[in-house]
Enzyme design. Structure first.
Site, PDB file in Angstrom:
ATOM      1  N   CYS A  86      30.943  45.815  52.249  1.00 19.83           N
ATOM      2  CA  CYS A  86      30.309  46.573  50.997  1.00 19.83           C
ATOM      3  C   CYS A  86      29.256  46.283  51.172  1.00 19.83           C
ATOM      4  CB  CYS A  86      32.047  46.476  49.990  1.00 19.83           C
ATOM      5  SG  CYS A  86      30.811  47.512  48.386  1.00 19.83           S
ATOM      6  N   CYS A 100      28.061  47.300  47.307  1.00 18.75           N
ATOM      7  CA  CYS A 100      27.758  45.550  46.695  1.00 18.75           C
ATOM      8  C   CYS A 100      27.025  44.468  46.950  1.00 18.75           C
ATOM      9  CB  CYS A 100      29.263  45.008  47.496  1.00 18.75           C
ATOM     10  SG  CYS A 100      30.456  46.338  47.207  1.00 18.75           S
TER      11      CYS A 100
END
Length: 109
Positions: free
Chosen positions: A32, A35
């Site tokens: 991600c 993230c």
């Protein structure tokens, strides 16, 4: 050095739900991109609020039961827990000032 703790299904209750301090839990995954962008912001946040809140990370890929239990639908999702209960959450990349406001709103209890 990061003061963020890694939390899994094995220790979630002890580290998050039973914590004396509020806990900011970041649900993330290695693939991600947002993230990864959020990580240094949360590192800084953990240092800024040390002693007031705990910052924890849950790898969503490795802990599907927690992801399901808290209905995490997108990554990153950050949930603030206090006294064993979810107080507030946000999804997606946020600025440090928004994360600070998120924490301050929930410190009073």
């Amino acid at each position: 050095m990061s003061t963020i703790i890694a939390v899994s299904e094995d220790n979630f209750d002890d580290m998050v739900l039973n914590s004396e301090l509020p806990v900011v839990v970041d649900f993330w995954a290695p693939w991600c991109s947002p993230c990864k962008q959020l990580m240094p912001i949360l590192d800084d946040t953990a240092e800024t609020y040390a002693g007031e809140v705990v910052v924890a990370k849950v790898n969503a890929d490795e802990n599907p039961d927690i992801v399901g239990k808290y209905n995490v639908r997108g990554l990153p999702t950050v949930i603030l827990f206090s006294d064993g209960e979810e107080r507030e959450r946000f999804s997606g990349l946020q600025t440090k000032s928004r994360i600070s406001a998120f924490i301050v709103r929930n410190l009073g209890g």
